[in-house]
Design a protein around this motif. Structure first.
Motif, short mmCIF file in Angstrom:
data_model
loop_
_atom_site.label_atom_id
_atom_site.label_comp_id
_atom_site.label_asym_id
_atom_site.label_seq_id
_atom_site.Cartn_x
_atom_site.Cartn_y
_atom_site.Cartn_z
N LYS A 136 -6.16 2.46 -15.16
CA LYS A 136 -6.36 3.50 -14.16
C LYS A 136 -6.48 2.90 -12.76
O LYS A 136 -7.06 1.83 -12.58
N LYS A 137 -5.97 3.62 -11.78
CA LYS A 137 -6.15 3.22 -10.38
C LYS A 137 -7.57 3.56 -9.98
O LYS A 137 -7.99 4.71 -10.03
N SER A 139 -9.19 2.09 -6.90
CA SER A 139 -9.44 2.07 -5.45
C SER A 139 -8.12 1.85 -4.73
O SER A 139 -7.09 1.57 -5.34
N TRP A 140 -8.14 1.93 -3.39
CA TRP A 140 -6.90 1.83 -2.61
C TRP A 140 -6.24 0.47 -2.74
O TRP A 140 -5.03 0.33 -2.60
N ASP A 142 -6.55 -1.90 -5.44
CA ASP A 142 -6.83 -2.51 -6.75
C ASP A 142 -5.58 -3.05 -7.44
O ASP A 142 -5.66 -3.52 -8.57
N GLU A 143 -4.42 -3.04 -6.75
CA GLU A 143 -3.22 -3.57 -7.39
C GLU A 143 -3.43 -5.04 -7.74
O GLU A 143 -3.74 -5.85 -6.89
N ARG A 147 -5.44 -3.55 -12.33
CA ARG A 147 -4.18 -3.14 -12.98
C ARG A 147 -3.22 -4.33 -12.91
O ARG A 147 -2.82 -4.74 -11.84
N CYS A 171 1.01 -2.23 -12.29
CA CYS A 171 1.33 -1.94 -10.88
C CYS A 171 2.71 -2.52 -10.60
O CYS A 171 3.68 -2.07 -11.20
N ASN A 194 2.64 4.45 -13.59
CA ASN A 194 1.38 4.24 -12.89
C ASN A 194 1.65 4.23 -11.39
O ASN A 194 2.80 4.29 -10.95
N TYR A 195 0.59 4.13 -10.61
CA TYR A 195 0.73 3.98 -9.17
C TYR A 195 1.25 2.57 -8.83
O TYR A 195 1.11 1.65 -9.62
N ASN A 196 1.86 2.45 -7.63
CA ASN A 196 2.35 1.15 -7.15
C ASN A 196 3.34 0.52 -8.13
O ASN A 196 3.39 -0.70 -8.28
N ASN A 197 4.14 1.36 -8.76
CA ASN A 197 5.10 0.87 -9.75
C ASN A 197 6.43 0.46 -9.11
O ASN A 197 7.47 1.09 -9.32
#
Length: 456
Positions: A136-137, A139-140, A142-143, A147, A171, A194-197
């Motif tokens: 899970k993401k 924080s802004w 955390d890449e 993750r 990520c 996911n985010y930042n993929n």
């Protein structure tokens, strides 16, 4: 009978063949309920100590946490072989590089890691699947902290990644930082869980060839970055098919060093066939080509040609801004980074033979800052077809929305909203030349093809 005479050096090469190190012989188990990290790592370590060879992943499904590649090791995945990333964060080793960049201020986690290595390859017909949806993401920033990346190489030379399938990172899929002589070829990449993929991130790398990628990512697809003063330099990218909800081909956003001698051609950009889920961007993509300098770097001698685009909201976006984010942390926990205090430059961009269909109505833009123009841009043989439909009564509101320079904002092709031109909006530019550009809209559009503001 003719006698065959071989040179002594060839006979020696035939006599000394690199040895294979089968991970099953080291205890790896084709069972995703069993962790095989130690077995794979031992095979890598023995291979490197012996002077190099192949670490072979045979047909099967193997679960691993962090493995660290060593010099002269070739990780080879047979057809039907899959390395699955563990879904337990405890199976990932935090790694801290000596290389100073925005992405190495703190220890990071990744499935496959290498730092200061030479002559390393990852290839074959198999798959590496990070199962990134499990992370899970939080924080802004955390890449790579909570993750995991799938692959990360730092300050390494003579690296080849070819043939394999890469899927589902926590990520970024691949991050190559300050590497030289890098070759990426024939990869199939899916990263939409996911985010930042991102699909691919080249960061301050020199002498790079990227060819034949099939990439489908939620975030940026083929991405060049510069998270330290080291430029991305001498890079050739060709013959790829990419889909992205964000930017299909992007130079940015981090641009401390910048980009020089970049050649990109033969790219097909299209919407993803899978439209069930989106974390960032637009369903059909934010932009096809984004060229950005916002953190004090330089962008020069960049050539982009022979591009075919289906969709994207604002297909071409060139932006010189002044976000000024540095690469050294003052207090990363508080999000504090030592700022950059000078504006960068964009000088020398060629865009040619670009054909765009079914884009959004936003339009394209080339924008600098007062006193800091984007310089020397050549646009030729470009066709742009988009929805259009802007009515005369909307023009005043569009003009009002552009009064703010937004010099500190995150650069995004859609940052201005609808642009005053249905073709190209040029602001704070010098010596932009264009020829044989055609703009068509599906619906009548009151905007002119070109609008120039503070343009020499």
């Amino acid at each position: 009978m003719r006698r065959l005479i071989f040179p002594l050096c060839l006979l020696a090469a035939l006599a000394v063949q690199a040895k294979d190190y089968d991970i099953v012989a080291y205890g790896a188990v084709s069972d995703t309920t069993v962790l095989s990290t130690k077995a794979v790592q031992q095979a890598i370590d023995d291979c490197s100590r012996a002077g190099g060879g192949r670490v072979v992943v045979p047909t099967g499904s193997y679960k691993i946490g962090t493995i660290v590649l060593k010099s002269d090791v070739h990780l080879y995945l047979e057809h039907g072989a899959t390395l699955y990333g563990s879904t337990d964060l405890g199976d990932y080793r935090p790694m801290k590089s000596s290389y100073v960049s925005l992405r190495t201020n703190v220890p990071t986690i990744q499935l496959i890691y290498a730092d200061s290595v030479r002559n390393v390859a990852i290839s074959g017909l198999g798959t590496i699947d990070g199962r990134g949806r499990a992370f899970k993401k939080l924080s802004w920033n955390d890449e790579g902290i909570t993750r995991p990346h799938l692959i990360r190489f730092i300050q390494s030379q003579d690296i080849t990644v070819s043939g394999i399938t890469l899927a589902n990172s926590g990520c970024w899929m691949q991050h190559y930082l300050a590497c030289d002589r890098l070759r990426l070829e024939g990869l199939r990449i899916t990263n939409r869980n996911n985010y930042n993929n991102d699909a691919l991130d080249l960061d301050g790398c020199h002498d790079v060839i990227v060819r034949g990628l099939l990439a489908d990512s939620d975030d940026d697809a083929i991405t060049l970055k510069s998270t330290s003063p080291r430029l991305c330099e001498n890079i050739r990218i060709s013959d790829c098919v990419v889909s992205s909800h964000c930017n299909a081909v992007k130079l940015g956003t981090e641009t401390n060093g910048g980009f020089r001698n970049i050649n990109i051609s033969g790219i097909v950009i299209k919407p993803s066939a899978d439209q069930r889920e989106k974390f960032f961007g637009q369903w059909t993509g934010s932009s096809a080509i984004s060229l950005e300098i916002v953190d004090g770097g330089v962008l020069e001698n960049v050539n982009v040609s022979d591009i075919t685009v289906e969709g994207t909201e604002s297909p071409i976006f060139i932006r010189l801004g002044n976000r000024g984010r540095g690469y050294i942390a003052k207090d990363l926990d508080a999000g504090d980074i030592v700022p950059i205090t000078h504006v960068g430059t964009i000088n020398g961009v060629h865009l040619s033979n670009i054909h765009i269909r079914n884009a959004g109505a936003t339009g394209c833009s080339i924008t600098g800052l007062p006193g800091h123009p984007v310089k020397n841009v050549w646009l030729s043989d470009i066709t742009l077809h988009h929805k259009g439909g802007v009515k005369p009564q909307q023009l005043a509101a569009i003009a009002d929305s552009l009064k703010d320079e937004k010099e500190k904002e995150y650069p995004e092709a859609t940052m201005w909203g609808l642009l005053p031109a249905k073709g190209f909006y040029l602001r704070h530019v010098s010596n932009v030349k264009y020829g044989n550009i055609e703009v068509q809209t599906e619906w009548p559009d009151a905007r002119p093809d070109f609008v120039r503001v503070d343009a020499e």
